[in-house]
Motif scaffolding. Structure first.
Motif, mmCIF file in Angstrom:
data_model
loop_
_atom_site.group_PDB
_atom_site.id
_atom_site.type_symbol
_atom_site.label_atom_id
_atom_site.label_comp_id
_atom_site.label_asym_id
_atom_site.label_seq_id
_atom_site.Cartn_x
_atom_site.Cartn_y
_atom_site.Cartn_z
ATOM 1 N N MET A 57 0.827 -1.208 0.000
ATOM 2 C CA MET A 57 0.000 0.000 0.000
ATOM 3 C C MET A 57 0.858 1.253 0.000
ATOM 4 S SD MET A 57 -2.937 -1.145 2.671
ATOM 5 C CE MET A 57 -3.955 -2.580 2.372
ATOM 6 N N THR A 61 0.884 4.089 -2.842
ATOM 7 C CA THR A 61 0.625 5.456 -2.398
ATOM 8 C C THR A 61 1.700 6.417 -2.899
ATOM 9 O OG1 THR A 61 -0.546 4.701 -0.443
ATOM 10 C CG2 THR A 61 0.361 6.913 -0.357
ATOM 11 N N THR A 62 2.951 6.003 -2.829
ATOM 12 C CA THR A 62 4.019 6.905 -3.264
ATOM 13 C C THR A 62 4.034 7.081 -4.776
ATOM 14 O OG1 THR A 62 5.656 5.109 -3.281
ATOM 15 C CG2 THR A 62 5.472 6.422 -1.263
ATOM 16 N N PRO A 65 -0.135 9.484 -5.188
ATOM 17 C CA PRO A 65 -0.514 10.004 -3.871
ATOM 18 C C PRO A 65 -1.816 10.801 -3.806
ATOM 19 C CG PRO A 65 1.174 11.371 -4.821
ATOM 20 C CD PRO A 65 0.984 10.210 -5.761
ATOM 21 N N GLN A 67 -5.138 10.412 -4.157
ATOM 22 C CA GLN A 67 -6.282 9.958 -3.358
ATOM 23 C C GLN A 67 -5.948 9.929 -1.873
ATOM 24 O OE1 GLN A 67 -7.493 6.236 -5.141
ATOM 25 N NE2 GLN A 67 -9.180 7.269 -6.174
ATOM 26 N N VAL A 68 -4.717 9.616 -1.550
ATOM 27 C CA VAL A 68 -4.313 9.586 -0.145
ATOM 28 C C VAL A 68 -4.319 10.998 0.424
ATOM 29 C CG1 VAL A 68 -2.486 8.955 1.469
ATOM 30 C CG2 VAL A 68 -2.984 7.490 -0.489
#
Length: 78
Positions: A57, A61-62, A65, A67-68
């Motif tokens: 995850m 994410t990285t 990014p 949506q995070v």
């Protein structure tokens, strides 16, 4: 820069993994374990370790990014 400090980019490269501790609400933990269980079924393996799931995850994410960042904004508004 502090007097006598090393120039930027000249710090030692860490070779040992870094351990983090994360407290999850019971609901979020349940969601994570359910996700890991469904991922194991999808991957046709007996089990997906939670640590492996979180590592994957983080990698996703990285790479994407946006949506995070939006979720962080929403969480801070609560």
């Amino acid at each position: 820069m502090e007097p006598g400090a090393r120039p930027a980019g000249r710090t030692a490269i860490r070779s040992k993994p870094v351990r983090i501790t994360l407290d999850l609400s019971p609901e979020l933990y349940r969601q994570l374990t359910q996700w890991a269980h469904s991922a194991a079924i999808e991957l046709d393996v007996p089990r997906v370790a939670l640590a492996d799931a979180v590592r994957a995850m983080i990698r996703v994410t990285t790479e994407s990014p946006d949506q995070v960042i939006e979720q962080l904004r929403r969480d801070r508004e609560l």
